[in-house]
Design an enzyme around this catalytic site. Structure first.
Site, PDB file in Angstrom:
ATOM      1  N   LYS A   9     -45.809   3.667   1.360  1.00 39.45           N
ATOM      2  CA  LYS A   9     -44.372   3.311   1.408  1.00 39.45           C
ATOM      3  C   LYS A   9     -43.663   3.901   0.214  1.00 39.45           C
ATOM      4  O   LYS A   9     -44.302   4.230  -0.801  1.00 39.45           O
ATOM      5  CB  LYS A   9     -44.184   1.790   1.422  1.00 39.45           C
ATOM      6  N   ASP A 133     -46.880  -6.926  -1.862  1.00 38.36           N
ATOM      7  CA  ASP A 133     -46.294  -5.868  -1.021  1.00 38.36           C
ATOM      8  C   ASP A 133     -46.953  -5.740   0.346  1.00 38.36           C
ATOM      9  O   ASP A 133     -46.633  -4.813   1.100  1.00 38.36           O
ATOM     10  CB  ASP A 133     -46.441  -4.497  -1.707  1.00 38.36           C
TER      11      ASP A 133
HETATM   12  O1  C5P Z   1     -48.784  -9.055  -6.123  1.00 36.96           O
HETATM   13  P1  C5P Z   1     -49.478  -7.896  -6.723  1.00 36.96           P
HETATM   14  O2  C5P Z   1     -50.974  -8.108  -6.858  1.00 36.96           O
HETATM   15  O3  C5P Z   1     -49.158  -6.592  -6.081  1.00 36.96           O
HETATM   16  O4  C5P Z   1     -48.913  -7.796  -8.201  1.00 36.96           O
HETATM   17  C1  C5P Z   1     -49.601  -7.169  -9.267  1.00 36.96           C
HETATM   18  C2  C5P Z   1     -48.925  -7.551 -10.565  1.00 36.96           C
HETATM   19  O5  C5P Z   1     -47.635  -6.959 -10.656  1.00 36.96           O
HETATM   20  C3  C5P Z   1     -48.675  -9.044 -10.726  1.00 36.96           C
HETATM   21  O6  C5P Z   1     -49.784  -9.697 -11.295  1.00 36.96           O
HETATM   22  C4  C5P Z   1     -47.480  -9.072 -11.663  1.00 36.96           C
HETATM   23  O7  C5P Z   1     -47.902  -8.855 -13.008  1.00 36.96           O
HETATM   24  C5  C5P Z   1     -46.698  -7.839 -11.261  1.00 36.96           C
HETATM   25  N1  C5P Z   1     -45.622  -8.151 -10.293  1.00 36.96           N
HETATM   26  C6  C5P Z   1     -44.473  -8.791 -10.732  1.00 36.96           C
HETATM   27  N2  C5P Z   1     -43.475  -9.062  -9.841  1.00 36.96           N
HETATM   28  C7  C5P Z   1     -43.567  -8.690  -8.547  1.00 36.96           C
HETATM   29  C8  C5P Z   1     -44.731  -8.023  -8.074  1.00 36.96           C
HETATM   30  C9  C5P Z   1     -45.733  -7.759  -8.981  1.00 36.96           C
HETATM   31  O8  C5P Z   1     -44.363  -9.130 -11.919  1.00 36.96           O
HETATM   32  N3  C5P Z   1     -42.567  -8.936  -7.720  1.00 36.96           N
END
Ligand code: C5P
Length: 289
Positions: A9, A133
């Site tokens: 994406k 995501d």
């Molecule tokens: O949810 P995901 O595992 O993709 O997120 C990885 C890291 O990215 C989270 O632990 C966080 O530190 C950061 N993140 C964030 N805000 C979001 C998505 C991700 O701070 N909306």
């Protein structure tokens, strides 16, 4: 083994709204799938085994494919193992959602292999437990996403566009880019204004994570300037980087260390995974040749 395409994406705009008490950030972003994809071949088996074409990617329980398998088993109560092979084309640490797409594709594939015990909307809801995501990939490929990114509003397919995806060899860590963000500098414009303007074809492409990423990797800001100088009208980092997507009639650099790929926007049929659209495109291309 059955093969499922797992697309990447780009974020056509990405606004960071605020930092939350749980450490995540509320965002408002327009997501779009593109026809750069990994291939997940998968079958039910007596125990779990995963192989990955890229040796730098772990094949253990930290891999989002196996996280998705565990999630699906936990939610449905079904007992099975899987044999899976992931053929990676999407660069990692790129902001292209490769791992998230792999998790979504695994959930879709398992649901199909297990004769549909879950609805698509359940798969999307469950997937938010293992990443922000992932839910997006259960839209039809164009969606306005809010919350951590897991609240997904499916949008009509935009006209197909060709873009260049360009990424330097160094990647960026998503948590680090978010941590390094100066939240006091975020604009207070209501994000829906960005969406409406975008739908009217007026809004600029923007990504609030660029400043943080360029501070962490100054060469990335220089690459953006170079790409603009090469004639691209829009050059924007996707997600937390380090890939850019470039619109317009520029000339991509010849530098062999860069990942450079010309891709198109991709959307899926409501009842089918992305395979069908990709197959259709491949047939069209071979007929043209
Ligand atoms: O949810 P995901 O595992 O993709 O997120 C990885 C890291 O990215 C989270 O632990 C966080 O530190 C950061 N993140 C964030 N805000 C979001 C998505 C991700 O701070 N909306």
């Amino acid at each position: 083994m059955k093969t499922f395409f797992s697309p990447a994406k780009v974020n056509l705009f990405l606004k960071v709204v605020n930092r939350r008490p749980d450490g995540y950030h509320n965002i408002a972003s327009l997501f779009q799938t593109i026809d750069l994809f990994d291939e997940l071949s998968i079958a039910l088996d007596s125990q779990d085994s995963l192989t990955v074409s890229d040796p730098s990617i772990p094949c253990d329980e930290t891999n989002l494919v196996l996280k998705a398998v565990n999630l699906f088993r936990r939610k449905t109560g079904l007992k099975f193992g899987v044999k899976a092979n992931l053929n990676k084309q999407i660069p990692v640490q790129a902001g292209l959602g490769g791992g998230s797409g792999n998790a979504a594709t695994t959930l879709w594939a398992l649901n199909e292999l297990c004769h549909f015990p879950a609805t698509i909307s359940q798969l999307a809801d469950w997937s938010a437990e293992i990443g922000s995501d992932i839910s997006f990939f259960f839209s039809q490929g164009t969606a306005y996403c809010t919350g951590r990114g897991e609240k997904v509003n499916n949008l009509p397919h935009p006209p197909s566009k060709t873009v260049w995806v360009i990424k330097p060899p160094q990647g960026l860590s998503t948590p680090e880019v978010y941590r390094n963000l100066n939240v006091s500098h975020l604009s207070s414009i209501h994000p829906e204004k960005d969406l409406n303007a975008f739908l009217d074809g007026k809004a600029p492409y923007f990504n609030d994570l660029e400043t943080s990423a360029f501070r962490l990797m100054p060469a990335l800001g220089e690459l953006k300037q170079d790409l603009i100088a090469r004639g691209f009208q829009t050059v924007l980092m996707t997600g937390s980087g380090s890939a850019f997507f470039c619109l317009g009639s520029g000339t991509p650099p010849k530098d062999k260390t860069l990942f450079c790929r010309e891709v198109k926007f991709l959307n899926r049929h409501p009842d089918k995974w992305y395979n069908e659209t990709i197959h259709h495109r491949a047939t069209e291309n071979s007929e043209k040749q």
